[in-house]
Motif scaffolding. Structure first.
Motif, short mmCIF file in Angstrom:
data_model
loop_
_atom_site.label_atom_id
_atom_site.label_comp_id
_atom_site.label_asym_id
_atom_site.label_seq_id
_atom_site.Cartn_x
_atom_site.Cartn_y
_atom_site.Cartn_z
N VAL A 96 -35.82 -39.09 -49.56
CA VAL A 96 -36.68 -39.45 -48.44
C VAL A 96 -37.97 -40.09 -48.95
O VAL A 96 -38.56 -39.64 -49.94
N LEU A 97 -38.41 -41.14 -48.27
CA LEU A 97 -39.70 -41.77 -48.56
C LEU A 97 -40.67 -41.36 -47.45
O LEU A 97 -40.53 -41.77 -46.30
N ASP A 98 -41.65 -40.52 -47.80
CA ASP A 98 -42.63 -40.02 -46.83
C ASP A 98 -43.87 -40.90 -46.92
O ASP A 98 -44.58 -40.89 -47.93
N VAL A 99 -44.13 -41.67 -45.88
CA VAL A 99 -45.21 -42.65 -45.88
C VAL A 99 -46.50 -42.01 -45.35
O VAL A 99 -46.49 -41.39 -44.29
N ALA A 100 -47.59 -42.21 -46.09
CA ALA A 100 -48.92 -41.69 -45.69
C ALA A 100 -48.88 -40.19 -45.47
O ALA A 100 -49.45 -39.69 -44.50
N GLY A 101 -48.20 -39.51 -46.38
CA GLY A 101 -48.04 -38.06 -46.25
C GLY A 101 -49.25 -37.25 -46.64
O GLY A 101 -49.23 -36.02 -46.51
N GLY A 102 -50.30 -37.89 -47.16
CA GLY A 102 -51.56 -37.20 -47.43
C GLY A 102 -51.44 -36.03 -48.39
O GLY A 102 -51.26 -36.20 -49.59
N ASP A 103 -51.52 -34.83 -47.85
CA ASP A 103 -51.51 -33.62 -48.69
C ASP A 103 -50.10 -33.19 -49.08
O ASP A 103 -49.92 -32.18 -49.78
N GLY A 104 -49.08 -33.92 -48.64
CA GLY A 104 -47.70 -33.63 -49.05
C GLY A 104 -47.05 -32.45 -48.37
O GLY A 104 -46.04 -31.93 -48.85
N ALA A 105 -47.60 -32.03 -47.22
CA ALA A 105 -47.05 -30.84 -46.55
C ALA A 105 -45.60 -31.05 -46.13
O ALA A 105 -44.75 -30.17 -46.33
N THR A 106 -45.29 -32.21 -45.54
CA THR A 106 -43.91 -32.49 -45.13
C THR A 106 -43.00 -32.53 -46.35
O THR A 106 -41.88 -32.00 -46.33
N CYS A 107 -43.48 -33.15 -47.43
CA CYS A 107 -42.69 -33.23 -48.66
C CYS A 107 -42.34 -31.84 -49.20
O CYS A 107 -41.19 -31.59 -49.59
N ARG A 108 -43.30 -30.96 -49.20
CA ARG A 108 -43.05 -29.61 -49.75
C ARG A 108 -41.99 -28.87 -48.94
O ARG A 108 -41.15 -28.16 -49.50
N HIS A 109 -42.03 -29.02 -47.62
CA HIS A 109 -41.03 -28.34 -46.79
C HIS A 109 -39.64 -28.92 -47.03
O HIS A 109 -38.65 -28.18 -47.03
N LEU A 110 -39.54 -30.23 -47.22
CA LEU A 110 -38.24 -30.84 -47.51
C LEU A 110 -37.73 -30.43 -48.88
O LEU A 110 -36.55 -30.11 -49.05
N VAL A 111 -38.61 -30.44 -49.87
CA VAL A 111 -38.22 -30.03 -51.23
C VAL A 111 -37.74 -28.58 -51.23
O VAL A 111 -36.78 -28.22 -51.93
N ALA A 112 -38.39 -27.72 -50.45
CA ALA A 112 -38.00 -26.32 -50.37
C ALA A 112 -36.59 -26.16 -49.81
O ALA A 112 -35.93 -25.13 -50.04
N ASN A 113 -36.10 -27.20 -49.12
CA ASN A 113 -34.74 -27.18 -48.59
C ASN A 113 -33.78 -28.00 -49.44
O ASN A 113 -32.68 -28.35 -48.99
N GLY A 114 -34.20 -28.32 -50.67
CA GLY A 114 -33.32 -29.00 -51.61
C GLY A 114 -33.16 -30.48 -51.39
O GLY A 114 -32.17 -31.08 -51.83
N ILE A 115 -34.14 -31.11 -50.72
CA ILE A 115 -34.06 -32.53 -50.43
C ILE A 115 -35.05 -33.29 -51.31
O ILE A 115 -36.24 -32.97 -51.30
N PRO A 116 -34.60 -34.29 -52.07
CA PRO A 116 -35.53 -35.08 -52.90
C PRO A 116 -36.44 -35.94 -52.03
O PRO A 116 -36.00 -36.57 -51.07
N VAL A 117 -37.73 -35.96 -52.39
CA VAL A 117 -38.73 -36.67 -51.59
C VAL A 117 -39.67 -37.43 -52.51
O VAL A 117 -40.00 -36.97 -53.61
N ASN A 118 -40.12 -38.60 -52.05
CA ASN A 118 -41.14 -39.38 -52.73
C ASN A 118 -42.26 -39.67 -51.75
O ASN A 118 -42.01 -40.16 -50.64
N LEU A 119 -43.49 -39.34 -52.13
CA LEU A 119 -44.65 -39.56 -51.26
C LEU A 119 -45.27 -40.91 -51.56
O LEU A 119 -45.66 -41.19 -52.70
N LEU A 120 -45.36 -41.77 -50.54
CA LEU A 120 -45.99 -43.08 -50.67
C LEU A 120 -47.30 -43.06 -49.90
O LEU A 120 -47.30 -43.04 -48.66
N ASP A 121 -48.42 -43.04 -50.63
CA ASP A 121 -49.73 -42.93 -50.00
C ASP A 121 -50.78 -43.49 -50.95
O ASP A 121 -50.82 -43.10 -52.11
N PRO A 122 -51.65 -44.39 -50.48
CA PRO A 122 -52.66 -44.95 -51.39
C PRO A 122 -53.71 -43.93 -51.81
O PRO A 122 -54.37 -44.11 -52.84
N ASN A 123 -53.86 -42.86 -51.03
CA ASN A 123 -54.85 -41.82 -51.36
C ASN A 123 -54.22 -40.43 -51.24
O ASN A 123 -54.56 -39.65 -50.35
N PRO A 124 -53.27 -40.11 -52.13
CA PRO A 124 -52.60 -38.80 -52.04
C PRO A 124 -53.57 -37.66 -52.32
O PRO A 124 -54.50 -37.79 -53.14
N ARG A 125 -53.35 -36.53 -51.63
CA ARG A 125 -54.22 -35.36 -51.79
C ARG A 125 -53.36 -34.13 -52.08
O ARG A 125 -53.53 -33.08 -51.46
#
Length: 369
Positions: free
Chosen positions: A216-245
């Motif tokens: 999954v490509l998570d656009v403007a995910g900021g603090d990565g909250a959505t990414c962490r929930h997906l990773v916790a379910n075994g789904i690979p994720v990449n965060l695309l954000d110019p200002n990641p936090r």
């Protein structure tokens, strides 16, 4: 004190009277907007009444595109949507001549007609109440105000008149998550929205699809909250954000770049970033702001599924956006959502869902099939 109105408006100034031996004056204005349909094919609408406080008139020379926005208090609500006493912004869309007549029925002072037509805020007659047929799904703006999109104005009454409709009418056809006070239809706070969105993605598309390619490509995910929930379910994720936090070692790959246009500047790269974006399985964005439209454009170009929750419209940054139906600039949240839906290819229709959390919870997504 008796108010004097222009002669051409007097036919609209009689309130609906429900008492015995009184004449009923039914003032009807039908909206040109399409009504969302419920699952059984019937129009998903509800009947509400409001006491107006003040209003603004936005006139347009284009057919059926003038807008009356009434700041009002709900008198008769609808279960799970809006309660008596709730504040709301009532939107009525009509041709210029009809909307001016409608607004004139609500004026507190006849001398305010000039200010009204100039777009100024004018006070409403506190002795009036307005009864409308409205869209069953009630959205909120960024300030949390309920937005009532009217299909039809049924009548204008004096507040002393008998009610035109039952109090808190119970419409079971199209329940929405509006209030956190209802135990049968709980609504989550904003802090839980990332988990709710991630769970919705998994339930809607399934892990097999989401895990394809580079994930999954998570656009403007900021603090990565959505990414962490997906990773916790075994789904690979990449965060695309110019200002990641996300801090150090978040558990997923971070691409510190913006998504512009249809993402061509990223997919042409002959490196790891280009490979990740080109081969993603899915594009998602939870309130991605400037990246909202590019999410759809990238997903269409890569021919992958997507799901976004639009938030900020930012009309000054995107003056090129025009509504397909009327050709007007995209300035409101509802117009922006329709603009995104209109981006669907000719033989495809994007879908809409709503998630149970406070704030802008509308999901625009590509069919899983």
């Amino acid at each position: 004190m008796h108010k004097e109105y222009p002669r051409e408006l007097t036919d609209l100034l009689h309130p609906l009277s429900m008492g015995p031996n009184k004449t009923q004056h039914n003032i009807t204005f039908q909206s040109t907007k399409k009504t969302k349909m419920s699952g059984n094919g019937r129009a998903a609408t509800i009947i509400l009444s409001f006491q107006p406080k003040h209003f603004k008139l936005f006139l347009s020379k284009k057919k059926n595109s003038s807008l009356l926005v009434i700041n009002a208090t709900c008198i008769n609500g609808a279960k799970n949507r809006i309660k008596s006493g709730n504040a709301a912004l009532v939107h009525i869309r009509q041709p210029k001549d009809l909307i001016c007549k409608m607004a004139s029925t609500l004026l507190q002072c006849a001398g305010s007609i000039h200010d009204m037509k100039k777009g100024g805020r004018v006070e409403a007659d506190a002795t009036k109440k307005i009864v409308v047929k409205a869209h069953a799904h009630i959205e909120r703006n960024r300030k949390g105000d309920r937005l009532i999109e009217c299909e039809e104005v049924l009548c204008v009454q004096d507040v002393v008149d008998a009610t035109y409709l039952p109090v808190n009418n119970d419409d079971e056809e199209y329940l929405e998550y509006i209030s956190g006070n209802n135990e049968e239809n709980p609504i989550s706070h904003k802090v839980q929205r990332s988990k709710i969105f991630a769970d919705w993605l998994i339930a809607t598309y399934g892990k097999e699809l989401l895990c394809r390619g580079t994930g999954v490509l998570d656009v403007a995910g900021g603090d990565g909250a959505t990414c962490r929930h997906l990773v916790a379910n075994g789904i690979p994720v990449n965060l695309l954000d110019p200002n990641p936090r996300c801090g150090a070692n978040p558990g997923f790959r971070i691409i510190a770049h913006p998504l512009n246009g249809d993402g061509s500047d990223l997919t042409v790269r002959d490196d790891e970033i280009g490979n990740i974006v080109r081969n993603c399985s899915f594009v998602c964005g939870l309130h991605p702001d400037q990246g909202t439209e590019p999410c759809v454009a990238l997903a269409e170009r890569l021919n992958v599924k997507f799901a976004i929750l639009p938030c900020c419209v930012m009309p000054s940054l995107f003056p090129h956006r025009m509504q397909r139906k009327h050709g007007d600039p995209v300035r409101s949240y509802s117009a922006f959502c329709q603009y995104l839906l209109d981006m669907a290819p000719e033989n495809e229709e994007f879908l809409v869902d709503h998630l149970p959390f406070v704030g802008r919870n509308k999901v625009i997504y590509r069919s899983p099939s």
